[in-house]
Scaffold this motif. Structure first.
Motif, short mmCIF file in Angstrom:
data_model
loop_
_atom_site.label_atom_id
_atom_site.label_comp_id
_atom_site.label_asym_id
_atom_site.label_seq_id
_atom_site.Cartn_x
_atom_site.Cartn_y
_atom_site.Cartn_z
N MET A 1 1.01 -1.49 -0.30
CA MET A 1 -0.04 -0.06 0.41
C MET A 1 0.87 1.70 -0.27
O MET A 1 1.54 1.37 0.75
N SER A 2 0.24 1.93 -1.03
CA SER A 2 1.29 3.48 -1.33
C SER A 2 0.79 4.45 0.11
O SER A 2 -0.48 4.81 -0.38
N PHE A 3 1.28 4.59 1.23
CA PHE A 3 0.95 5.73 2.52
C PHE A 3 1.91 6.64 2.04
O PHE A 3 3.24 6.89 2.42
N VAL A 4 1.98 7.86 1.87
CA VAL A 4 2.50 9.22 2.05
C VAL A 4 2.31 10.37 2.88
O VAL A 4 0.30 10.48 3.50
N THR A 5 3.04 10.74 3.71
CA THR A 5 2.51 11.95 4.20
C THR A 5 3.62 13.45 3.78
O THR A 5 4.27 13.52 3.55
N LEU A 6 1.80 14.03 4.10
CA LEU A 6 1.52 15.25 3.73
C LEU A 6 2.05 16.26 3.73
O LEU A 6 1.42 16.39 5.26
N VAL A 7 3.21 16.91 4.26
CA VAL A 7 3.42 18.16 5.11
C VAL A 7 3.81 19.59 4.99
O VAL A 7 4.56 20.32 3.83
N ILE A 27 -1.87 4.85 12.09
CA ILE A 27 -2.79 4.03 11.06
C ILE A 27 -2.37 3.35 9.94
O ILE A 27 -2.95 2.48 10.39
N ALA A 28 -1.31 3.61 9.70
CA ALA A 28 -0.27 1.55 8.92
C ALA A 28 -0.36 0.93 9.67
O ALA A 28 -0.32 -0.08 9.45
N GLY A 29 0.14 1.06 11.04
CA GLY A 29 0.09 0.06 11.74
C GLY A 29 -1.51 -0.61 12.40
O GLY A 29 -2.03 -2.14 12.10
N ARG A 30 -2.49 -0.08 11.96
CA ARG A 30 -3.85 -0.70 12.46
C ARG A 30 -4.49 -1.52 10.59
O ARG A 30 -5.57 -2.03 11.12
N LEU A 31 -3.52 -0.73 10.02
CA LEU A 31 -4.46 -1.46 9.15
C LEU A 31 -3.18 -2.67 8.32
O LEU A 31 -3.49 -3.03 7.07
N GLY A 32 -2.51 -2.90 9.28
CA GLY A 32 -1.34 -3.93 8.55
C GLY A 32 -0.25 -4.15 7.77
O GLY A 32 0.55 -5.08 7.40
#
Length: 171
Positions: A1-7, A27-32
């Motif tokens: 899963m591509s997870f991007v954080t924009l600050v 969040i990523a941990g909750r989603l496995g």
């Protein structure tokens, strides 16, 4: 899963970035899907965002945002809303550019009177760009930054199941 954080904080190495990265971990941990996540800190791109033709580093950041499956968007609260820096960056996107992206808005604020800004300002901007935005966004008080685990945990418990439904992931 591509997870991007924009600050969207104009200061490099900001508390907003620290909170955003921790929220992405939770969040990523909750989603496995623990592991590496991509971070785009707009403070480093700020001097070039208003160039008539965006330079390669701005184009590349825009491409990473559009390609994300989950996009966590974090900003400090300035004048009761997100920063102009974040707006300038997102204005570079085409209409519906975030279609197929699940976006998670976070605003860091000094006063609880601004807590609705995440839902009344940042969420509608992301929806306008085509993103699916689980509710609620997170309004995080500066007083919670030192120990955000409880607030982040409660928020993740609410939004992770919605992300899982959107992304077809089991939580």
């Amino acid at each position: 899963m591509s997870f991007v954080t924009l600050v969207g904080n104009p200061r490099e190495g900001s508390r907003t970035r620290t909170v955003a990265e921790r929220a992405a971990e939770v969040i990523a941990g909750r989603l496995g899907h623990p592991g590496e996540r991509d971070v785009i800190d707009l403070a480093g791109l700020a001097p070039r965002l208003l160039d008539p033709q965006p330079p390669a580093e701005v184009r590349e950041a825009l491409e990473r945002v559009v390609a994300a499956k989950v996009l966590l968007v974090a900003s400090p609260t300035y004048k009761a809303t997100y920063t102009g820096l974040l707006k300038v960056f997102l204005d570079r996107l085409k209409p519906e550019a975030l279609a197929g992206v699940t976006a998670l808005p976070i605003l860091v604020m000094g006063d609880p009177k601004h807590s609705l800004a995440v839902e009344t300002h940042l969420r509608p901007l992301l929806v306008e760009l085509g993103a699916t935005v689980p509710t609620p966004g997170l309004a995080l008080l500066e007083s919670d930054i030192a120990a955000p685990e409880e607030v982040l945990g409660r928020w993740a418990d609410r939004v992770a199941p919605q992300i899982a439904l959107t992304e077809g992931v089991t939580v």
